[in-house]
Design a protein around this motif. Structure first.
Motif, PDB file in Angstrom:
ATOM      1  N   GLU A 136      -8.456  -3.257  30.282  1.00  0.00           N
ATOM      2  CA  GLU A 136      -9.479  -4.253  30.587  1.00  0.00           C
ATOM      3  C   GLU A 136      -9.284  -4.812  31.998  1.00  0.00           C
ATOM      4  O   GLU A 136      -8.179  -5.229  32.348  1.00  0.00           O
ATOM      5  CB  GLU A 136      -9.418  -5.403  29.580  1.00  0.00           C
ATOM      6  CG  GLU A 136      -9.585  -4.981  28.133  1.00  0.00           C
ATOM      7  CD  GLU A 136      -8.281  -4.591  27.461  1.00  0.00           C
ATOM      8  OE1 GLU A 136      -7.278  -4.390  28.181  1.00  0.00           O
ATOM      9  OE2 GLU A 136      -8.267  -4.481  26.221  1.00  0.00           O
ATOM     10  N   GLU A 175     -10.094  -7.572  32.939  1.00  0.00           N
ATOM     11  CA  GLU A 175      -9.754  -8.985  32.795  1.00  0.00           C
ATOM     12  C   GLU A 175      -8.243  -9.230  32.838  1.00  0.00           C
ATOM     13  O   GLU A 175      -7.800 -10.378  32.914  1.00  0.00           O
ATOM     14  CB  GLU A 175     -10.315  -9.532  31.471  1.00  0.00           C
ATOM     15  CG  GLU A 175     -11.826  -9.606  31.411  1.00  0.00           C
ATOM     16  CD  GLU A 175     -12.477  -8.258  31.108  1.00  0.00           C
ATOM     17  OE1 GLU A 175     -13.705  -8.138  31.269  1.00  0.00           O
ATOM     18  OE2 GLU A 175     -11.743  -7.320  30.703  1.00  0.00           O
ATOM     19  N   ARG A 176      -7.468  -8.171  32.799  1.00  0.00           N
ATOM     20  CA  ARG A 176      -6.010  -8.324  32.903  1.00  0.00           C
ATOM     21  C   ARG A 176      -5.576  -8.637  34.331  1.00  0.00           C
ATOM     22  O   ARG A 176      -4.403  -8.914  34.573  1.00  0.00           O
ATOM     23  CB  ARG A 176      -5.301  -7.067  32.393  1.00  0.00           C
ATOM     24  CG  ARG A 176      -5.472  -6.832  30.906  1.00  0.00           C
ATOM     25  CD  ARG A 176      -4.651  -5.658  30.411  1.00  0.00           C
ATOM     26  NE  ARG A 176      -4.905  -5.426  28.988  1.00  0.00           N
ATOM     27  CZ  ARG A 176      -4.278  -6.043  27.992  1.00  0.00           C
ATOM     28  NH1 ARG A 176      -3.340  -6.944  28.275  1.00  0.00           N
ATOM     29  NH2 ARG A 176      -4.566  -5.779  26.728  1.00  0.00           N
ATOM     30  N   LYS A 208      -6.599 -11.071  37.708  1.00  0.00           N
ATOM     31  CA  LYS A 208      -7.434 -12.208  38.098  1.00  0.00           C
ATOM     32  C   LYS A 208      -6.957 -12.769  39.437  1.00  0.00           C
ATOM     33  O   LYS A 208      -5.757 -12.852  39.711  1.00  0.00           O
ATOM     34  CB  LYS A 208      -7.368 -13.304  37.032  1.00  0.00           C
ATOM     35  CG  LYS A 208      -8.311 -14.483  37.268  1.00  0.00           C
ATOM     36  CD  LYS A 208      -8.265 -15.462  36.122  1.00  0.00           C
ATOM     37  CE  LYS A 208      -9.189 -16.655  36.317  1.00  0.00           C
ATOM     38  NZ  LYS A 208     -10.607 -16.269  36.410  1.00  0.00           N
ATOM     39  N   GLU A 250      -5.027 -20.918  30.902  1.00  0.00           N
ATOM     40  CA  GLU A 250      -6.243 -20.182  30.535  1.00  0.00           C
ATOM     41  C   GLU A 250      -6.024 -18.678  30.610  1.00  0.00           C
ATOM     42  O   GLU A 250      -6.482 -17.928  29.737  1.00  0.00           O
ATOM     43  CB  GLU A 250      -7.388 -20.596  31.457  1.00  0.00           C
ATOM     44  CG  GLU A 250      -7.869 -22.024  31.221  1.00  0.00           C
ATOM     45  CD  GLU A 250      -8.941 -22.454  32.215  1.00  0.00           C
ATOM     46  OE1 GLU A 250      -9.562 -23.505  31.995  1.00  0.00           O
ATOM     47  OE2 GLU A 250      -9.155 -21.728  33.219  1.00  0.00           O
ATOM     48  N   PHE A 251      -5.319 -18.230  31.657  1.00  0.00           N
ATOM     49  CA  PHE A 251      -5.091 -16.790  31.806  1.00  0.00           C
ATOM     50  C   PHE A 251      -4.158 -16.281  30.708  1.00  0.00           C
ATOM     51  O   PHE A 251      -4.382 -15.187  30.160  1.00  0.00           O
ATOM     52  CB  PHE A 251      -4.494 -16.497  33.184  1.00  0.00           C
ATOM     53  CG  PHE A 251      -4.409 -15.029  33.501  1.00  0.00           C
ATOM     54  CD1 PHE A 251      -5.561 -14.270  33.672  1.00  0.00           C
ATOM     55  CD2 PHE A 251      -3.182 -14.397  33.641  1.00  0.00           C
ATOM     56  CE1 PHE A 251      -5.489 -12.911  33.966  1.00  0.00           C
ATOM     57  CE2 PHE A 251      -3.105 -13.050  33.941  1.00  0.00           C
ATOM     58  CZ  PHE A 251      -4.258 -12.303  34.103  1.00  0.00           C
ATOM     59  N   GLU A 292      -3.900 -17.453  27.688  1.00  0.00           N
ATOM     60  CA  GLU A 292      -4.695 -17.389  26.461  1.00  0.00           C
ATOM     61  C   GLU A 292      -5.635 -16.187  26.479  1.00  0.00           C
ATOM     62  O   GLU A 292      -5.843 -15.537  25.451  1.00  0.00           O
ATOM     63  CB  GLU A 292      -5.490 -18.682  26.274  1.00  0.00           C
ATOM     64  CG  GLU A 292      -4.625 -19.867  25.870  1.00  0.00           C
ATOM     65  CD  GLU A 292      -3.812 -19.579  24.622  1.00  0.00           C
ATOM     66  OE1 GLU A 292      -4.384 -19.065  23.634  1.00  0.00           O
ATOM     67  OE2 GLU A 292      -2.601 -19.845  24.637  1.00  0.00           O
ATOM     68  N   ARG A 293      -6.184 -15.887  27.646  1.00  0.00           N
ATOM     69  CA  ARG A 293      -7.075 -14.721  27.756  1.00  0.00           C
ATOM     70  C   ARG A 293      -6.310 -13.442  27.447  1.00  0.00           C
ATOM     71  O   ARG A 293      -6.782 -12.581  26.685  1.00  0.00           O
ATOM     72  CB  ARG A 293      -7.667 -14.633  29.157  1.00  0.00           C
ATOM     73  CG  ARG A 293      -8.524 -13.385  29.357  1.00  0.00           C
ATOM     74  CD  ARG A 293      -8.958 -13.200  30.788  1.00  0.00           C
ATOM     75  NE  ARG A 293      -9.824 -14.268  31.241  1.00  0.00           N
ATOM     76  CZ  ARG A 293     -10.380 -14.291  32.450  1.00  0.00           C
ATOM     77  NH1 ARG A 293     -10.140 -13.318  33.303  1.00  0.00           N
ATOM     78  NH2 ARG A 293     -11.176 -15.279  32.801  1.00  0.00           N
ATOM     79  N   LYS A 326      -5.484 -13.050  23.796  1.00  0.00           N
ATOM     80  CA  LYS A 326      -6.625 -12.567  23.003  1.00  0.00           C
ATOM     81  C   LYS A 326      -6.862 -11.069  23.207  1.00  0.00           C
ATOM     82  O   LYS A 326      -7.251 -10.365  22.279  1.00  0.00           O
ATOM     83  CB  LYS A 326      -7.886 -13.343  23.387  1.00  0.00           C
ATOM     84  CG  LYS A 326      -7.892 -14.789  22.892  1.00  0.00           C
ATOM     85  CD  LYS A 326      -9.148 -15.531  23.330  1.00  0.00           C
ATOM     86  CE  LYS A 326      -9.122 -16.971  22.844  1.00  0.00           C
ATOM     87  NZ  LYS A 326     -10.331 -17.727  23.291  1.00  0.00           N
ATOM     88  N   LEU A 327      -6.604 -10.583  24.427  1.00  0.00           N
ATOM     89  CA  LEU A 327      -6.764  -9.149  24.689  1.00  0.00           C
ATOM     90  C   LEU A 327      -5.694  -8.336  23.973  1.00  0.00           C
ATOM     91  O   LEU A 327      -5.910  -7.173  23.629  1.00  0.00           O
ATOM     92  CB  LEU A 327      -6.687  -8.875  26.195  1.00  0.00           C
ATOM     93  CG  LEU A 327      -7.869  -9.347  27.046  1.00  0.00           C
ATOM     94  CD1 LEU A 327      -7.583  -9.108  28.521  1.00  0.00           C
ATOM     95  CD2 LEU A 327      -9.154  -8.641  26.639  1.00  0.00           C
TER      96      LEU A 327
END
Length: 255
Positions: A98, A100-101, A103, A121-122, A124-125, A128-129
């Motif tokens: 992903e 999103e890994r 940032k 926040e990162f 937690e993201r 979730k991934l």
């Protein structure tokens, strides 16, 4: 079963974001301990290869923090880094991991609270991934290596290095390349370089036919052949042998 705890590597610029992290520490602002900080003089020093390499080594996420636009101690280092991260994320999307890994964010020396918020926040993201499958999946590891090699290619580096010049500054004829047009061209180059370097990796140890490669890369044989023709022009690949009129290609060493 214990809850997954992400392994995150953070690259922080010396002048702003690292100072912001230091402020968060002395102010005793709480944030997850999952991040491992690497201090660099400027966020612009983070080559697109680096986050890909970090993910190959087992990290679940990579966070790059720099000065706010206009505040960079090296004038435009952070703006140049934005373009580099954009390339790395485009390549990452092709690998099966992903985007999103990875940032990029801005943190000033006075923003300890913001630093803690971004790390929280990162984390937690990434939680979730889930854990990165890179080191457990040979296909993803191969894809990451192809992405890393593509990021090092001359053509892609020229495009990254000249993006702001071509899209933001006028030439002698007062012309600019529209950002949408540049992005479209860049996407084509990113994908082409990735495919070529994946073909190169696949044919390093064993000669393969166009059909074999098309199946391995999930592409049409005609598209694979087009890339092979371009690779032969660049001395990246050659015909190793021919069997029943079918050429089998073997990678050449890239200087």
């Amino acid at each position: 079963m214990s809850e997954f705890e992400p392994k995150i590597v953070g690259f922080l610029c010396n002048w702003c974001s690292y100072a912001g992290a230091d402020l968060a520490g002395v102010s005793r602002i709480q944030y997850p301990p999952n991040i491992r900080v690497v201090r660099v003089m400027c966020s612009g020093r983070i080559d697109p290869i680096i986050p890909l390499e970090v993910l190959m080594k087992g990290a679940d996420g990579v966070l790059v923090l720099g000065c706010h636009p206009g505040d960079c101690h090296y004038v435009e280092g952070n703006l140049n880094e934005e373009k580099k991260i954009n390339i790395a994320k485009k390549l990452l999307a092709l690998t099966g991991l992903e985007p999103e890994r990875l940032k990029l964010e801005w943190v000033s020396a006075s923003e300890g609270q913001r630093f803690a918020k971004l790390v929280t926040e990162f984390t937690e993201r990434i939680r979730k991934l889930g854990p990165s499958l890179a080191r457990k999946n040979p296909d993803i590891m191969l894809n990451l290596q192809a992405a890393k090699n593509a990021a090092a290619s001359f053509r892609l580096r020229v495009m990254v290095g000249r993006e702001r010049e071509l899209t933001e500054k006028s030439n002698v004829y007062e012309e600019k390349i529209p950002q949408e047009e540049f992005d479209s061209l860049l996407n084509e180059i990113v994908e082409a370089e990735y495919v070529r370097h994946k073909i190169h990796l696949l044919t390093r140890n064993k000669p393969l036919s166009v059909k074999d490669l098309a199946e391995a890369i999930s592409m049409k044989p005609a598209d694979v052949l087009r890339e092979i023709v371009n690779m032969r022009r660049k001395n990246m690949i050659s015909v190793d042998y021919i069997e029943d009129q079918t050429p089998f290609y073997k990678a050449l060493e890239i200087e």
